[in-house]
Design an enzyme around this catalytic site. Structure first.
Site, PDB file in Angstrom:
ATOM      1  N   MET A  11       0.859  -1.191   0.000  1.00  0.00           N
ATOM      2  CA  MET A  11       0.000   0.000   0.000  1.00  0.00           C
ATOM      3  C   MET A  11       0.898   1.244   0.000  1.00  0.00           C
ATOM      4  SD  MET A  11      -3.470  -0.910   2.003  1.00  0.00           S
ATOM      5  CE  MET A  11      -2.928  -0.656   3.672  1.00  0.00           C
ATOM      6  N   GLY A  12       2.133   1.092  -0.445  1.00  0.00           N
ATOM      7  CA  GLY A  12       3.047   2.224  -0.521  1.00  0.00           C
ATOM      8  C   GLY A  12       3.624   2.570   0.825  1.00  0.00           C
ATOM      9  N   HIS A  44       9.392  -3.370   3.278  1.00  0.00           N
ATOM     10  CA  HIS A  44       9.044  -3.577   1.861  1.00  0.00           C
ATOM     11  C   HIS A  44      10.313  -3.794   1.031  1.00  0.00           C
ATOM     12  CE1 HIS A  44       5.637  -0.780   3.154  1.00  0.00           C
ATOM     13  NE2 HIS A  44       5.004  -1.882   2.796  1.00  0.00           N
ATOM     14  N   LEU A  75       8.647  -3.376  11.718  1.00  0.00           N
ATOM     15  CA  LEU A  75       8.442  -2.235  10.823  1.00  0.00           C
ATOM     16  C   LEU A  75       7.012  -2.230  10.314  1.00  0.00           C
ATOM     17  CD1 LEU A  75      11.646  -1.883   8.627  1.00  0.00           C
ATOM     18  CD2 LEU A  75      11.111  -0.920  10.843  1.00  0.00           C
ATOM     19  N   SER A  76       6.414  -1.057  10.314  1.00  0.00           N
ATOM     20  CA  SER A  76       5.043  -0.882   9.817  1.00  0.00           C
ATOM     21  C   SER A  76       4.859   0.581   9.467  1.00  0.00           C
ATOM     22  CB  SER A  76       4.055  -1.268  10.921  1.00  0.00           C
ATOM     23  OG  SER A  76       2.778  -0.737  10.637  1.00  0.00           O
ATOM     24  N   SER A  77       4.079   0.834   8.426  1.00  0.00           N
ATOM     25  CA  SER A  77       3.798   2.228   8.065  1.00  0.00           C
ATOM     26  C   SER A  77       3.090   2.944   9.207  1.00  0.00           C
ATOM     27  CB  SER A  77       2.895   2.274   6.826  1.00  0.00           C
ATOM     28  OG  SER A  77       3.583   1.682   5.753  1.00  0.00           O
TER      29      SER A  77
HETATM   30  O1  PAF Z   1      -0.167  -5.876   3.394  1.00  0.00           O
HETATM   31  C1  PAF Z   1      -0.563  -4.935   2.684  1.00  0.00           C
HETATM   32  O2  PAF Z   1       0.132  -3.944   2.481  1.00  0.00           O
HETATM   33  C2  PAF Z   1      -1.955  -5.006   2.085  1.00  0.00           C
HETATM   34  O3  PAF Z   1      -2.853  -5.654   2.938  1.00  0.00           O
HETATM   35  C3  PAF Z   1      -1.988  -5.626   0.680  1.00  0.00           C
HETATM   36  C4  PAF Z   1      -1.552  -7.086   0.722  1.00  0.00           C
HETATM   37  C5  PAF Z   1      -1.081  -4.843  -0.249  1.00  0.00           C
HETATM   38  C6  PAF Z   1      -3.413  -5.588   0.117  1.00  0.00           C
HETATM   39  O4  PAF Z   1      -3.896  -4.289   0.024  1.00  0.00           O
END
Ligand code: PAF
Length: 278
Positions: free
Chosen positions: A30-31, A37, A183-185
């Site tokens: 989700m950016g 990521h 880590l998490s947004s």
């Molecule tokens: O984990 C995420 O960032 C979201 O749940 C995903 C898998 C991109 C689906 O929107």
């Protein structure tokens, strides 16, 4: 690095690569790209000849009282960060994944029911539906998901198996800050004081694992952890459980694979984490 927005372009590019014998790996996001990521993208580069990173803040996985409007949308920075860290072949930022006539959703059962399924009943419907759409837009050979969202990973695997979707799902271990915070947004929502407190989640998870491994009764160890967390200033604990990693049933005889799963609130931020007893 190409940026694509249209399904037809994305399908054509994927098929062209595959037509010339190249494999394709998708990293759905989700950016608001962070080191977690980037680790998935690096793994994707080692897995396949071509890598697609999708960036889409999916409205259907947010509840009406959740942070969809405030969720960080940082596409330009995301592209720069990905490019600076080795890049990918395509960033896919779809527009209009859902039109006004959208009326079909995937409603996962099984592993989707406990934990997040109870606390956020809309969540896996939104995730499964959008991920199946992304798999149609990017008919990749592989897709990589982080173990930080361990139940999400299991829901995707279950969906791929049940609906005979032709893609291999790979899991990547959780990436943590030096102090243990996963880590998490959403970590960026934390105030400095909350950020100092947040590593206690992982510390309590580890302590619980150690106690259970040393023979402490599961409920006793879990009650102790919940108590400690609430005494130090955490808010509501949606769950802090020891469960089996395959069916998410509560565990009564722990093995090395049994996992502690946590979801709790720190101020207005909900954080989740998990780890194996080991
Ligand atoms: O984990 C995420 O960032 C979201 O749940 C995903 C898998 C991109 C689906 O929107």
């Amino acid at each position: 690095m190409k940026i694509l927005h249209q399904k037809t372009d994305m399908v054509a590019v994927t098929k062209a690569w595959q037509g010339s014998g190249e494999t394709v790996c998708l990293v759905p996001t989700m950016g608001n790209i962070h080191r977690g990521h980037l680790a998935l993208i690096e793994r994707a580069r080692k897995t396949a000849e071509r890598v697609v990173v999708s960036i889409y803040v999916n409205p259907t996985q947010f509840g009406t009282d959740e942070d969809f409007d405030s969720y960080p949308r940082t596409i330009d920075t995301d592209c720069d960060v990905i490019a600076a860290e080795g890049g990918c072949d395509v960033i896919y930022a779809p527009t209009g994944l859902y039109d006004a006539a959208h009326a079909t959703n995937i409603i996962p059962s099984g592993v989707a029911l406990p934990m997040e399924g109870e606390a956020r009943p809309h969540f896996f419907v939104g995730v499964a539906t959008v991920v199946s759409k992304l798999f149609n837009h990017i008919p990749a050979d592989f897709a990589i998901f982080g173990e930080k969202d361990f139940q999400q990973l299991a829901v995707i695997r279950q969906m791929v198996r049940d609906l005979d979707i032709n893609i291999s799902i790979l899991a990547h271990p959780t990436i943590r800050e030096a102090d243990g915070l996963a880590l998490s947004s959403r970590n960026q929502y934390l105030t400095p004081a909350q950020r100092r407190l947040a590593p206690k989640i992982y510390a309590q998870m580890q302590n619980t694992c150690a106690l259970i491994k040393n023979g402490t009764d599961i409920n006793t160890a879990i009650c102790l952890a919940k108590d400690q967390l609430q005494k130090t200033g955490f808010g509501r604990i949606d769950y802090f459980d020891l469960r089996e990693p395959d069916d998410f049933q509560l565990c009564d005889k722990p093995t090395a694979a049994s996992r502690v799963f946590v979801a709790l609130w720190l101020g207005s931020t909900r954080l989740i984490d998990n780890c194996a007893i080991g």
